[in-house]
Scaffold this active site. Structure first.
Site: not given
Ligand code: XMP
Length: 216
Positions: A64-65, A68, A173, A176
């Protein structure tokens, strides 16, 4: 990017043995693994290289870079040089920051994914009001890969409308956090699943059930 069975494993474990155990059980069905801060901070970035050497998988670095342009460029270069095939980049930082990531990835013949809107409830306050603008910025910059939430199908649908049918969306998403793989894949190219697989008593079976649920 092609994703086998349209499922990406979020490998958010913090022990090497556990990571390899999960990979041993799941890479029969998966060829794309999302590596984030939990495993990288626990084991060091060389875990990316090790996994690439031992398994025939693509790695998406979920860092999630969000800095700047000059700093983003360094983060992207180092991550991709460790062997990641793609890196997730926040869009809210704006055009110059995102473009620095895109340019560096292209120079290394790799890819970025632009994060538009997040999957957790808290994202509704600050990100949701601007996520379609972020997606449009991505389109204007010629970005082909996006991250959009599996937990908010109405938002995912809208983001798909903005980025178009030829863009590639991956969606966290599922499981879990409450998202459903089949519904998600109506609008997304691949579902990201973490805890529902790596915390399951039988990760292989849990993955098989998710793959089956897509087919029915
Ligand atoms: P779970 O355990 O909830 O893991 O199935 C979800 C994974 O996705 C990441 N995560 C996100 N990454 N945008 C992202 O780039 C998002 O909106 C987002 N929501 C969850 C979370 O850190 C985990 O690795």
């Amino acid at each position: 990017m092609n994703v086998k069975n349209q499922i990406i494993l979020a490998l958010d474990v913090e022990e090497k043995n556990k990571a390899y155990e999960i990979l041993d059980q799941t890479t029969e069905y998966l060829d794309t693994i999302k590596i984030g801060y939990p495993i990288t901070l626990a084991l060091g970035p060389s875990i990316i290289t090790s996994i690439k050497e031992e398994y025939d998988v693509k790695i998406i670095a979920d860092f999630k870079v969000a800095d700047i342009d000059a700093t983003n460029e360094k983060i992207v270069k180092t991550t991709l040089n460790y062997g990641a095939d793609a890196i997730i980049v926040h869009g809210f930082t704006g055009e110059d920051s995102v473009l620095a990531c895109k340019n560096m990835a292209e120079k290394l013949d790799k890819e970025i994914f632009l994060l538009t809107e997040m999957s957790h409830p808290g994202a509704d306050k600050f990100l949701k009001p601007v996520s379609l603008d972020i997606a449009q910025m991505g389109v204007d910059l010629g970005i082909k890969n996006y991250v959009a939430p599996a937990t908010k199908i109405d938002r995912l649908k809208k983001i798909r409308e903005v980025v178009g049918k030829d863009s590639f969306i991956i969606s966290p998403g599922v499981g879990f956090q409450g998202g459903n793989a089949k519904d998600t894949l109506q609008y997304s190219n691949a579902a990201i699943v973490g805890r529902s697989i790596y915390n399951a008593s039988n990760p292989k079976k849990a993955l098989e059930e998710i793959i089956e649920s897509i087919k029915v």
